[in-house]
Scaffold this active site. Structure first.
Site, PDB file in Angstrom:
ATOM      1  N   CYS A   1     -80.692  22.041  76.521  1.00  0.00           N
ATOM      2  CA  CYS A   1     -81.831  21.484  75.782  1.00  0.00           C
ATOM      3  C   CYS A   1     -82.315  20.177  76.406  1.00  0.00           C
ATOM      4  O   CYS A   1     -81.572  19.201  76.517  1.00  0.00           O
ATOM      5  CB  CYS A   1     -81.428  21.260  74.328  1.00  0.00           C
ATOM      6  SG  CYS A   1     -82.553  20.208  73.391  1.00  0.00           S
ATOM      7  N   GLY A   2     -83.581  20.138  76.806  1.00  0.00           N
ATOM      8  CA  GLY A   2     -84.149  18.945  77.418  1.00  0.00           C
ATOM      9  C   GLY A   2     -84.128  17.745  76.503  1.00  0.00           C
ATOM     10  O   GLY A   2     -83.887  16.615  76.940  1.00  0.00           O
ATOM     11  N   HIS A   3     -84.385  17.940  75.221  1.00  0.00           N
ATOM     12  CA  HIS A   3     -84.377  16.830  74.267  1.00  0.00           C
ATOM     13  C   HIS A   3     -82.966  16.281  74.087  1.00  0.00           C
ATOM     14  O   HIS A   3     -82.770  15.075  73.920  1.00  0.00           O
ATOM     15  CB  HIS A   3     -84.934  17.285  72.919  1.00  0.00           C
ATOM     16  CG  HIS A   3     -86.403  17.551  72.965  1.00  0.00           C
ATOM     17  ND1 HIS A   3     -87.341  16.562  72.906  1.00  0.00           N
ATOM     18  CD2 HIS A   3     -87.081  18.703  73.087  1.00  0.00           C
ATOM     19  CE1 HIS A   3     -88.549  17.092  72.976  1.00  0.00           C
ATOM     20  NE2 HIS A   3     -88.419  18.389  73.089  1.00  0.00           N
ATOM     21  N   CYS A   4     -81.992  17.179  74.112  1.00  0.00           N
ATOM     22  CA  CYS A   4     -80.595  16.738  74.000  1.00  0.00           C
ATOM     23  C   CYS A   4     -80.216  15.894  75.212  1.00  0.00           C
ATOM     24  O   CYS A   4     -79.526  14.873  75.085  1.00  0.00           O
ATOM     25  CB  CYS A   4     -79.662  17.946  73.879  1.00  0.00           C
ATOM     26  SG  CYS A   4     -80.045  19.035  72.481  1.00  0.00           S
TER      27      CYS A   4
END
Length: 506
Positions: free
Chosen positions: A54-57
């Site tokens: 996950c990019g946001h993670c």
């Protein structure tokens, strides 16, 4: 006897070791075997359910580590933890994790949804608000300096009379805002240090002019307006870290400048934004998006822009129903033209701009019909047919997973003359009366009706078939933010991997 003592010692040591928790840079790494023990051992735990891809993670990770360090340096009782929800699926199901990252705060084992920002200081401020006094009493200059230094934005109330109406309003607002630290003082030395002569509220910030004072006409509402207008920079550079504060904040009108920081005209154009921004303080946010950053290129796509179209600007308005976009008549970055454009949008003299591709010549040649803005009403709102539409984004991983099932569904019903299976690229096509907030979104348009039914059932051929055969009833229900790729509340934050549950950002 000695052997027995040794055995007991080994058992004790093993038991003690079992009580320890694996850590990664100060963050507890929890699994289904250690989660409950950690929640029981520590009174306060902020747990992040994440996915490795996950990019946001990934964007949150360094800020999360910084927050853990800040708490540790402060000898705080609060612990930060993380759980790989792709591995610990039982924990994900237990806490209804539908997207990443999902953060939950556990107080004495009881969870509440995290609603703060995603920078280290915002995380710490939110946690301290949840675990301590809403207003921190500051006794001397040193404690005041330390308090101010810890946050990018902090509120400090200078009250000689702690029971004054101003002080009461300050306390009430402090209790309602989780992501900012509030402190108060009455000591004369602190007044003198910060050149405050009478009861006042000062917002200290590590940008722009550094501080803003409020001394007259302080009420709960005026203080909230004061904070809303001053807590963010006048001109904001868009980053994934700032996205939740921007798109989840109180100011819902944003003027976006798309520009390369390497451009020779960068300083000149940014100066225009900087001169305009003060006139709209608290009403419109002025934000620039650096198109040199690869992660921002998809935001260009979202606005149907190309790199060669820049520099240019667009205006957006956020509502509970979604986002409205406004396109200027010119791309000239000039004070007067931008001001006229912004004023016209605010005064509702401009209509929202709706993107639409041209209708493909072969739009109805295959089982899945291709819809665009220009043919949507004609097809989807045809009252002689049941129409099931997938609103997707080309970059969306979940849409790609759904694609073969959607094709199979269309093939199954291709000979049903009164059932149409269709899809629309919602990054290139927009509708006035339907706002898409996440991908994929599935909507059913039943024949002989003006209703629009949200599909929230399982994404399987069997479930879709049952839904269609029930006339759009089995699998329908209130929207539950089931899509895992969000358009905004963060779409503008430039990644497909996250779902905000419930949706809160753009």
């Amino acid at each position: 006897m000695f052997a027995r003592v040794c055995l007991i010692l080994v058992i004790v040591l093993v038991g003690a070791f079992a009580e320890e928790f694996k850590e990664d840079e100060g963050v507890l790494v929890l699994t289904k075997d250690s989660f409950d023990r950690a929640i029981e051992k520590y009174q306060y735990v902020l747990a992040e359910f994440y996915a490795p891809w996950c990019g946001h993670c990934k964007a949150l990770a360094p800020e999360y580590v910084k927050a853990a360090k800040l708490l540790n340096d402060d000898n705080s009782e609060i612990k930060l933890a993380k759980i790989d929800a792709t591995e610990e699926t039982e924990l994900g199901e237990r806490f209804q994790v539908r997207g990443y990252p999902t953060l939950k705060f556990f107080r004495s084992g009881k969870p509440v949804d995290y609603s703060g920002g995603r920078t280290a200081s915002e995380i710490v401020a939110w946690l301290k608000k949840k675990t301590g006094p809403t207003v921190v009493a500051l006794e001397d200059v040193d404690t005041a300096k330390a308090f101010i230094e810890k946050g990018d934005v902090v509120l400090l109330g200078f009250f000689k009379d702690a029971e004054s109406e101003m002080a009461k309003a300050f306390s009430e607002v402090a209790a309602s805002i989780d992501d900012l630290p509030f402190g108060s003082c009455s000591d004369e030395s602190i007044f003198k240090e910060y050149k405050v002569e009478k009861d006042s509220i000062v917002l200290f910030k590590k940008f722009d002019e550094g501080r803003t004072d409020l001394a007259e006409g302080v009420t709960v509402e005026s203080l909230k307006e004061f904070i809303k207008g001053n807590r963010l920079p006048l001109v904001i550079e868009f980053t994934q870290e700032i996205a939740p504060s921007v798109f989840g904040g109180d100011v819902k009108n944003h003027n976006l400048l798309f520009i390369s920081k390497k451009s020779d005209a960068f300083s000149e154009h940014l100066d225009v934004f900087a001169k305009l921004a003060p006139e709209y303080k608290g009403k419109v946010l002025f934000i620039y998006i650096n198109i040199d950053e690869d992660e921002n290129l998809r935001i260009l796509e979202f606005f149907n822009l190309k790199v060669e179209d820049c520099p240019t600007y667009r205006y957006i308005t956020l509502t509970d129903e979604g986002m409205s976009k406004f396109k200027p008549d010119t791309s000239d970055i000039k004070f007067d033209s931008i001001k006229t454009f912004v004023d016209e949008v605010l005064e509702k003299k401009r209509k929202a701009h709706l993107n639409s591709e041209e209708i493909p010549e072969d739009w109805d040649n295959k089982p899945v019909k291709v819809l665009v803005g220009k043919n949507f009403d004609q097809v989807a709102k045809d009252k002689s047919k049941d129409v099931f539409v997938e609103f997707y984004a080309p970059w969306c991983g979940h849409c790609k997973q759904l694609a073969p099932i959607w094709e199979e569904l269309a093939e199954k019903f291709k000979d049903h003359k009164d059932i149409i299976i269709a899809k629309m690229d919602s990054t290139a096509n927009e509708l006035e009366d339907i706002k898409i907030q996440g991908f994929p979104t599935l909507k059913f348009f039943p024949k002989d009706s003006d209703k629009v039914v949200d599909y929230n059932g399982e994404r399987t051929l069997a479930a879709f078939t049952k839904f269609l055969e029930s006339g759009g009833k089995d699998g329908a229900g209130p929207a539950e933010s089931e899509a895992e790729d969000v358009e905004h509340g963060d779409g503008l934050d430039g990644e497909e991997e996250e779902e905000e549950v419930p949706k809160d950002e753009l």
